[in-house]
Write a protein that holds these residues in place. Structure first.
Motif, mmCIF file in Angstrom:
data_model
loop_
_atom_site.group_PDB
_atom_site.id
_atom_site.type_symbol
_atom_site.label_atom_id
_atom_site.label_comp_id
_atom_site.label_asym_id
_atom_site.label_seq_id
_atom_site.Cartn_x
_atom_site.Cartn_y
_atom_site.Cartn_z
ATOM 1 N N SER A 10 39.682 29.167 41.258
ATOM 2 C CA SER A 10 40.078 30.416 42.259
ATOM 3 C C SER A 10 40.915 30.814 43.267
ATOM 4 O O SER A 10 41.407 30.912 43.750
ATOM 5 C CB SER A 10 38.678 31.723 42.361
ATOM 6 N N GLY A 43 33.679 37.959 38.768
ATOM 7 C CA GLY A 43 34.415 37.399 39.842
ATOM 8 C C GLY A 43 36.124 38.171 39.749
ATOM 9 O O GLY A 43 36.359 39.226 38.644
ATOM 10 N N ARG A 44 36.687 38.148 40.329
ATOM 11 C CA ARG A 44 36.788 37.474 41.818
ATOM 12 C C ARG A 44 36.496 37.931 42.760
ATOM 13 O O ARG A 44 36.645 39.251 43.220
ATOM 14 C CB ARG A 44 37.414 36.441 42.067
ATOM 15 N N TRP A 49 35.255 34.216 45.238
ATOM 16 C CA TRP A 49 34.038 33.761 44.387
ATOM 17 C C TRP A 49 33.432 34.052 42.789
ATOM 18 O O TRP A 49 34.590 35.475 42.868
ATOM 19 C CB TRP A 49 33.040 34.208 45.526
ATOM 20 N N CYS A 50 33.185 33.187 42.400
ATOM 21 C CA CYS A 50 32.961 33.256 41.213
ATOM 22 C C CYS A 50 31.578 33.338 41.402
ATOM 23 O O CYS A 50 30.686 32.024 41.139
ATOM 24 C CB CYS A 50 33.566 32.433 39.779
ATOM 25 N N THR A 66 34.759 29.156 40.882
ATOM 26 C CA THR A 66 35.100 29.164 42.752
ATOM 27 C C THR A 66 36.416 28.569 43.000
ATOM 28 O O THR A 66 37.461 28.675 43.545
ATOM 29 C CB THR A 66 33.610 29.138 43.405
ATOM 30 N N GLN A 126 26.014 28.322 45.702
ATOM 31 C CA GLN A 126 27.828 27.749 45.908
ATOM 32 C C GLN A 126 28.184 27.520 47.459
ATOM 33 O O GLN A 126 28.193 26.066 48.242
ATOM 34 C CB GLN A 126 28.484 28.381 45.674
ATOM 35 N N ILE A 130 26.711 31.995 43.479
ATOM 36 C CA ILE A 130 27.308 32.212 44.777
ATOM 37 C C ILE A 130 26.178 31.596 46.025
ATOM 38 O O ILE A 130 27.076 30.858 47.065
ATOM 39 C CB ILE A 130 27.902 33.931 44.862
ATOM 40 N N CYS A 146 31.510 24.872 44.823
ATOM 41 C CA CYS A 146 33.099 25.998 45.103
ATOM 42 C C CYS A 146 34.648 25.279 46.590
ATOM 43 O O CYS A 146 35.614 26.095 45.925
ATOM 44 C CB CYS A 146 32.390 26.801 45.967
#
Length: 339
Positions: free
Chosen positions: A42, A205-206, A308-309, A39, A318, A315, A12
């Motif tokens: 993003s 997400g996001r 976060w995605c 993530t 990640q 998540i 991430c």
């Protein structure tokens, strides 16, 4: 002009977060997992992010520094400890890209068992052949201001003379430094129903920081167990009638499970299933619940501005797999002083 960095097995973006905070500019990131790559993209930009198997990456720019953590499950105490695990070989792909990018410095992160492995000996030989002098050792995140006792191995390879690992001298921070201002009772157990298009694919997400302050619905039995655990305690504080059979029959080992944190002490290592108290010391220091995703991200020193995605479980992986950005920033500043 900012020094450039390539992040391999980027996840991430924990390492990139630290390196950008220290003034580096990311020009390539490679991550095979779609949601983790989303993530990363993003937060740092989709234009330089590749969601791909590292073995397929061939268009490699020159860079000042290459960073990354080849998957470590083959070395982990929690894994199978299989010396033939193919994931142990991924450092070869890492060094293939180092050879093409010709950075002045590279940084590898892994579990501490890696330094005693035959793969590390082979990595050392190959890096030396490429002209890099290596420094290696373990760093404890708490020594660098991270409110977490997370120990990891790091290797710094340099073509500009040996670069020692940074020395941590920060006073240890308790979990209260990052948890105290958050609501005691999370308002929801679910992420918002939203999605974003990344790499031409829709992913969940996001999500913003407070979106990750997620509760659970524990059973009455779980709640009763939580109530018996004092700060710093764990499964050995449970009365016999609340012990599952596996714990009742196992009088030693797994000392951190069903553990409660202490406000004035760093947490133990935040792993990928921190939302399950039966997996470690993940009970909130005061409230009768496990820590939330947001609390875990803060213990890893991700800023609240991070997006976060993925699903809740994705998540969590990640967060648990990441290098704490504050620790990564210390490594980045150490490297920057030698460039």
């Amino acid at each position: 002009m900012a020094p450039t960095v390539i992040d391999l097995f980027a996840g991430c973006g924990g390492m990139t977060s630290g390196f950008t905070a220290a003034g580096f500019a990311p020009i390539l990131a490679v991550e095979h997992n779609l949601r983790a790559a989303a993530t990363y993209a993003s937060n740092f930009g989709e234009d330089h992010t590749l969601c791909a198997d590292i073995a397929t990456v061939s268009d490699i720019p020159r860079a000042d520094v290459v960073i990354g953590g080849p998957p470590c499950q083959g070395f982990s105490n929690l894994g199978s400890r299989d010396v033939d695990d193919p994931r142990n070989q991924l450092w070869k792909e890492y060094l293939r890209i180092v050879a093409a990018a010709r950075p002045s410095v590279f940084v590898v992160e892994n579990v501490d068992r890696f330094l005693a492995s035959s793969e590390f000996a082979l990595l050392t030989a190959e890096a030396t052949r490429l002209g890099y002098a290596l420094s290696s050792g373990t760093l404890l995140a708490a020594d660098f201001g991270v409110p977490q006792r997370r120990k990891r191995a790091f290797v710094i390879g340099s073509r500009i003379g040996p670069i020692p690992l940074p020395v941590g001298a920060s006073p240890w921070a308790g979990v209260g430094t990052v948890l105290a201002d958050l609501p005691a009772r999370p308002a929801t157990t679910a992420l918002p129903a939203s999605s974003v298009t990344v790499f031409g694919v829709d992913v969940p997400g996001r999500f913003k920081s407070l979106d990750l302050h997620l509760g659970r619905n524990p059973t009455a039995l779980s709640l009763e167990r939580y109530r018996h655990i004092p700060p710093g305690g764990g499964r050995f504080d449970l009365p016999d009638h609340l012990l599952p059979r596996c714990w009742r029959e196992k009088k030693t080992g797994t000392t951190d499970v069903m553990g409660r944190m202490r406000w004035d002490q760093p947490s133990l290592t935040i792993r990928t299933e921190f939302f399950k108290p039966e997996k470690g010391q993940y009970l909130h220091p005061t409230w009768h619940r496990p820590i939330t995703h947001l609390e875990a991200a803060r213990l890893q020193t991700f800023p609240d501005s991070f997006e976060w995605c993925g699903t809740k479980a994705e998540i969590a992986r990640q967060i648990g797999n990441a290098v704490p950005p504050t620790l990564a920033a210390a490594l980045a500043r150490q490297v920057l002083g030698f460039l």
